[in-house]
Write a protein that holds these residues in place. Structure first.
Motif, PDB file in Angstrom:
ATOM      1  N   SER A  80       0.836  -1.190   0.000  1.00 29.59           N
ATOM      2  CA  SER A  80       0.000   0.000   0.000  1.00 29.59           C
ATOM      3  C   SER A  80       0.876   1.248   0.000  1.00 29.59           C
ATOM      4  CB  SER A  80      -0.891  -0.014   1.243  1.00 29.59           C
ATOM      5  OG  SER A  80      -1.472   1.248   1.446  1.00 29.59           O
ATOM      6  N   GLU A  81       0.496   2.243  -0.783  1.00 31.16           N
ATOM      7  CA  GLU A  81       1.233   3.514  -0.765  1.00 31.16           C
ATOM      8  C   GLU A  81       1.177   4.146   0.618  1.00 31.16           C
ATOM      9  OE1 GLU A  81      -0.693   5.511  -4.072  1.00 31.16           O
ATOM     10  OE2 GLU A  81       0.995   5.041  -5.383  1.00 31.16           O
ATOM     11  N   GLU A  82       0.142   3.838   1.381  1.00 34.70           N
ATOM     12  CA  GLU A  82       0.018   4.361   2.749  1.00 34.70           C
ATOM     13  C   GLU A  82       1.056   3.764   3.691  1.00 34.70           C
ATOM     14  OE1 GLU A  82      -4.013   3.752   3.978  1.00 34.70           O
ATOM     15  OE2 GLU A  82      -4.804   5.136   2.479  1.00 34.70           O
ATOM     16  N   SER A  83       1.631   2.603   3.322  1.00 40.76           N
ATOM     17  CA  SER A  83       2.627   1.963   4.187  1.00 40.76           C
ATOM     18  C   SER A  83       4.033   2.551   3.996  1.00 40.76           C
ATOM     19  CB  SER A  83       2.666   0.453   3.931  1.00 40.76           C
ATOM     20  OG  SER A  83       3.265   0.170   2.676  1.00 40.76           O
ATOM     21  N   LEU A  84       4.193   3.452   3.027  1.00 40.08           N
ATOM     22  CA  LEU A  84       5.514   4.024   2.760  1.00 40.08           C
ATOM     23  C   LEU A  84       6.007   4.875   3.927  1.00 40.08           C
ATOM     24  CD1 LEU A  84       5.289   5.223  -0.956  1.00 40.08           C
ATOM     25  CD2 LEU A  84       6.480   3.219  -0.058  1.00 40.08           C
ATOM     26  N   VAL A  85       7.268   4.656   4.287  1.00 41.88           N
ATOM     27  CA  VAL A  85       7.954   5.535   5.232  1.00 41.88           C
ATOM     28  C   VAL A  85       8.569   6.671   4.438  1.00 41.88           C
ATOM     29  CG1 VAL A  85       9.883   5.699   6.869  1.00 41.88           C
ATOM     30  CG2 VAL A  85       8.399   3.680   6.872  1.00 41.88           C
ATOM     31  N   GLY A  86       9.133   6.334   3.286  1.00 46.14           N
ATOM     32  CA  GLY A  86       9.711   7.363   2.426  1.00 46.14           C
ATOM     33  C   GLY A  86      10.596   6.785   1.343  1.00 46.14           C
ATOM     34  N   LYS A  87      11.098   7.682   0.532  1.00 45.38           N
ATOM     35  CA  LYS A  87      11.967   7.354  -0.601  1.00 45.38           C
ATOM     36  C   LYS A  87      13.421   7.561  -0.185  1.00 45.38           C
ATOM     37  CE  LYS A  87      12.904   9.704  -4.902  1.00 45.38           C
ATOM     38  NZ  LYS A  87      12.325  10.574  -5.927  1.00 45.38           N
ATOM     39  N   VAL A  88      14.275   6.604  -0.519  1.00 42.36           N
ATOM     40  CA  VAL A  88      15.688   6.696  -0.156  1.00 42.36           C
ATOM     41  C   VAL A  88      16.325   7.854  -0.919  1.00 42.36           C
ATOM     42  CG1 VAL A  88      17.913   5.510  -0.138  1.00 42.36           C
ATOM     43  CG2 VAL A  88      15.806   4.215   0.298  1.00 42.36           C
TER      44      VAL A  88
END
Length: 182
Positions: A160-168
């Protein structure tokens, strides 16, 4: 004299609190440090590398992201292969997204470690792997760079896009590997 000391202490406390508030806001909304665990992104990222992920910006193909694992109480780092609406297929170690062939230069080292007649990544389509022909809206399909030893979207499905912490965005340890992602 006592009044000057109290004033000086209050000034320091105020400055320290202000700095802590700024750090908290940046950590919650802009960026956060993360420690890489495991070997699923080797050789791009090794176990215990320290990275910074940003919580703002658009996610694109081949970005590396950190997300809350859908199957465990931890965070994973993987490479985004499929965006919402994409069809993804691996055929004879070649990646096809929406029918277009893509090279994956970050896999070169791992491909050199196996016999030339073998595939680094098994053949698949999203349909035969996950039962859907395209990445659903609000989800991503991710894979690790160490394809033979990565617990990734091929095993646990879409994230899920909602589970993203962030982009490296940046590696800050080890110091000899300091820099932007590949």
């Amino acid at each position: 004299m006592q009044k000057d000391i109290k004033s000086e202490v209050f000034s320091w406390v105020k400055s320290i609190l202000f700095a802590l508030i700024i750090v908290f806001i940046c950590n919650q909304f802009l960026f956060t440090p993360v420690i890489v665990k495991g070997k699923s992104m080797e050789p791009t990222y090794e176990n215990n590398d320290r990275i910074v992920v940003t919580k703002i910006g658009k996610i694109e193909h081949f970005d590396m992201v950190v997300f809350h694992a859908p199957d465990a109480d931890k965070e994973y780092i993987k490479r985004v292969i499929g965006l919402p609406g994409d069809s993804v297929e691996m055929k004879k170690d070649l990646l096809y997204i929406n029918g277009k062939k893509y090279t994956e230069p970050y896999l070169k080292t791992k491909k050199e470690e196996i016999p030339p007649e073998e595939n680094l990544t098994e053949n698949f389509t999203l349909q035969n792997l996950l039962g859907k022909s395209k990445v659903p809206n609000g989800y991503l399909f991710v894979m690790g760079d160490n394809r033979r030893d990565s617990w990734d979207g091929r095993r646990f499905g879409f994230i899920s896009e909602e589970s993203l912490v962030g982009k490296v965005e940046f590696r800050f340890y080890p110091l000899n590997e300091l820099g932007m992602p590949q």
